[in-house]
Motif scaffolding. Structure first.
Motif, PDB file in Angstrom:
ATOM      1  N   LYS A   1      17.091   1.243  36.367  1.00 39.10           N
ATOM      2  CA  LYS A   1      16.732   2.066  37.528  1.00 39.10           C
ATOM      3  C   LYS A   1      17.716   1.863  38.673  1.00 39.10           C
ATOM      4  CE  LYS A   1      11.786   2.391  36.503  1.00 39.10           C
ATOM      5  NZ  LYS A   1      10.405   2.118  36.984  1.00 39.10           N
TER       6      LYS A   1
ATOM      7  N   THR B   1      20.712   3.957  37.902  1.00 41.26           N
ATOM      8  CA  THR B   1      20.437   5.374  38.134  1.00 41.26           C
ATOM      9  C   THR B   1      20.567   5.732  39.607  1.00 41.26           C
ATOM     10  OG1 THR B   1      18.939   5.454  36.230  1.00 41.26           O
ATOM     11  CG2 THR B   1      18.708   7.193  37.883  1.00 41.26           C
TER      12      THR B   1
ATOM     13  N   GLN C   1      24.232   5.555  40.648  1.00 41.82           N
ATOM     14  CA  GLN C   1      24.951   6.708  40.113  1.00 41.82           C
ATOM     15  C   GLN C   1      24.731   7.940  40.980  1.00 41.82           C
ATOM     16  OE1 GLN C   1      26.934   6.917  37.381  1.00 41.82           O
ATOM     17  NE2 GLN C   1      27.251   9.128  37.492  1.00 41.82           N
TER      18      GLN C   1
END
Length: 480
Positions: free
Chosen positions: A211, A214, A217
């Motif tokens: 997570k 993510t 990113q």
């Protein structure tokens, strides 16, 4: 907020008193003031060395770097640890043995003394370099400590610097280097607990590595890039630069002094185990905290207090701490940061005072009062740099580290392995190392290869070239 302030004050006083309590074991001698009478056990040597090595550089600089550029900072950790490990295995036992056999108190005295006797010009040059670079290093620590007070109380950073300077004087006059080492032991526990608490809070807020990746990113894909974009000279030299930074630990007198203060040479083996068991996970945790801080607080600009510091990212740790932790733990974490940086500054300032009284002004060698007066003079220099220098904590530390690594490190290495060291050759090696660091720092390639590598190589190259010329001339001399 009241709970945070109370916790901060209580923990800061407790850590300060841990150092001040060293007055119980102190002796009114110069060797005790500067080396704790060579009585420090291996485990305490390890905790003190790693706490001094980390302090503001990790809490402020490294977390800020990870916040800015992402996971590529892991290469600094890996390279630095490899270089440091080589030094622990191959160099530090020789250093402790040489110091004990010669009865030398300072690193500069070891560097400048060989079978031919002391080289006065080398002593003066090494002492001057130590004075300048450790003064800058201590200034960086005072600036790092001031960020905790700035974040907590919204005080101007100069106020935190001044408070840190006052506590430095208390440490120094209470028990010299012994006060630092005792304080470091308490700091080590607080630093580790603090970073684990922050990392745990980040995990609970954002989630696990998946997570976190993510979120990073989505913020900026470059944060997950393994390699930086500007590797002008390729990945091998990029990593090698940090390996040389780790090897450059040999040139850091404030760290080497702790090894010299250890009670026996054979303790190096035990000390390095404690050292790396603490050092490696702590550095990894600091990188992770920087990444979690970026996910939790993706934009620091405009947050309270960020306009008063050169780089807002250096407030990442205090700000994310206040965002994620209960008030009582905020006080604990920021007190750990403040105490760690102040104690490191103190050890550097005491080391500089030892250089003054033992090496630059040897007539003061046995003058206990002179050692304390010299401490005050060095503190004044560090205070001036901390208040006036525009550079960030991260930059100041890396400049000072590289300067010492490239000047004192190579000459000390050659001395430990008993290579001949005429004064002119030693001075040329230090000058070449210093010039290379300065030129590389201003070349625009510092992000591609860390400046310690060209600096150290230049120093060794200068030594080798001069010795080669000397050998050739000697061979050409006619036999009489």
């Amino acid at each position: 907020m009241t709970v945070t302030v109370v916790t901060f004050v209580v923990v800061t006083i407790a850590v300060t008193m841990a150092g001040a309590a060293s007055v119980i074991g102190k002796r009114e001698t110069t060797e005790d003031y500067l080396l704790a009478s060579r009585s420090i056990p291996p485990w305490l040597t390890a905790l003190s060395t790693v706490a001094t090595n980390n302090s503001g550089f990790m809490f402020i600089g490294m977390i800020a770097a990870s916040y800015r550029v992402g996971i590529e900072t892991v290469w600094m950790m890996l390279g630095w640890i490899i270089g440091d490990a080589i030094a622990w295995w191959r160099l530090y036992p020789r250093l402790r043995a040489r110091s004990g056999a010669a009865g030398t108190i300072t690193v500069t005295a070891i560097l400048a003394t060989g079978p031919e006797g002391p080289r006065r010009s080398l002593v003066v040059a090494a002492s001057a370099l130590t004075f300048i670079f450790l003064g800058v290093y201590a200034a960086a620590q005072l600036k790092a400590g001031s960020t905790a007070l700035h974040a907590l109380f919204d005080w101007h950073p100069a106020t935190g610097v001044m408070i840190g300077a006052v506590i430095v004087i208390l440490y120094s006059f209470a028990g010299g280097i012994r006060a630092d080492i005792w304080t470091d032991a308490a700091q080590s526990a607080i630093m580790f607990v603090s970073i684990v608490l922050i990392l745990t809070a980040g995990f609970l807020e954002v989630g696990g590595p998946g997570k976190l990746a993510t979120q990073l990113q989505a913020l900026d894909p470059a944060l997950l890039s393994v390699w930086p974009e500007n590797m002008t000279f390729g990945p091998v030299l990029f990593v090698a630069g940090f390996v040389f930074a780790g090897l450059g630990t040999l040139g850091q007198p404030h760290l080497m002094t702790r090894l010299i203060a250890m009670d026996h040479t054979s303790g190096i083996r035990h000390a390095r185990v404690f050292y790396f068991l603490w050092f490696v996970p702590f550095w990894a945790a600091c990188i992770a905290v920087g990444l979690y801080a970026r996910a939790v607080l993706p934009d620091l600009s405009g947050l309270p207090g960020t306009d008063a510091v050169p780089d807002p990212t250096e407030l990442a740790l205090p700000l994310v701490t206040m965002e994620l932790l209960p008030d009582i733990f905020v006080g604990l974490a920021l007190a750990g940061l403040f105490a760690a940086t102040v104690s490191t500054a103190d050890s550097q300032i005491i080391l500089c005072s030892g250089v003054i009284t033992q090496d630059m002004m040897p007539r003061w060698r046995e003058n206990y009062l002179a050692s304390k007066l010299a401490t005050g003079a060095v503190l004044a220099l560090a205070l001036t740099v901390a208040l006036m220098a525009p550079e960030t904590v991260f930059d100041l530390v890396l400049i000072a580290w590289s300067g010492l690594a490239a000047t004192l490190g190579p000459v000390l290495f050659l001395r430990l392995f008993r290579y001949p060291m005429p004064s002119g050759t030693g001075l040329a090696a230090m000058a070449a190392g210093l010039a290379a660091v300065i030129l590389w720092h201003n070349s625009g390639h510092d992000d591609a290869v860390f400046k310690a590598l060209p600096g150290i190589l230049a120093a060794f190259a200068a030594y080798a070239a001069i010795r080669w010329v000397h050998t050739v001339r000697k061979r050409r001399q006619p036999i009489r």
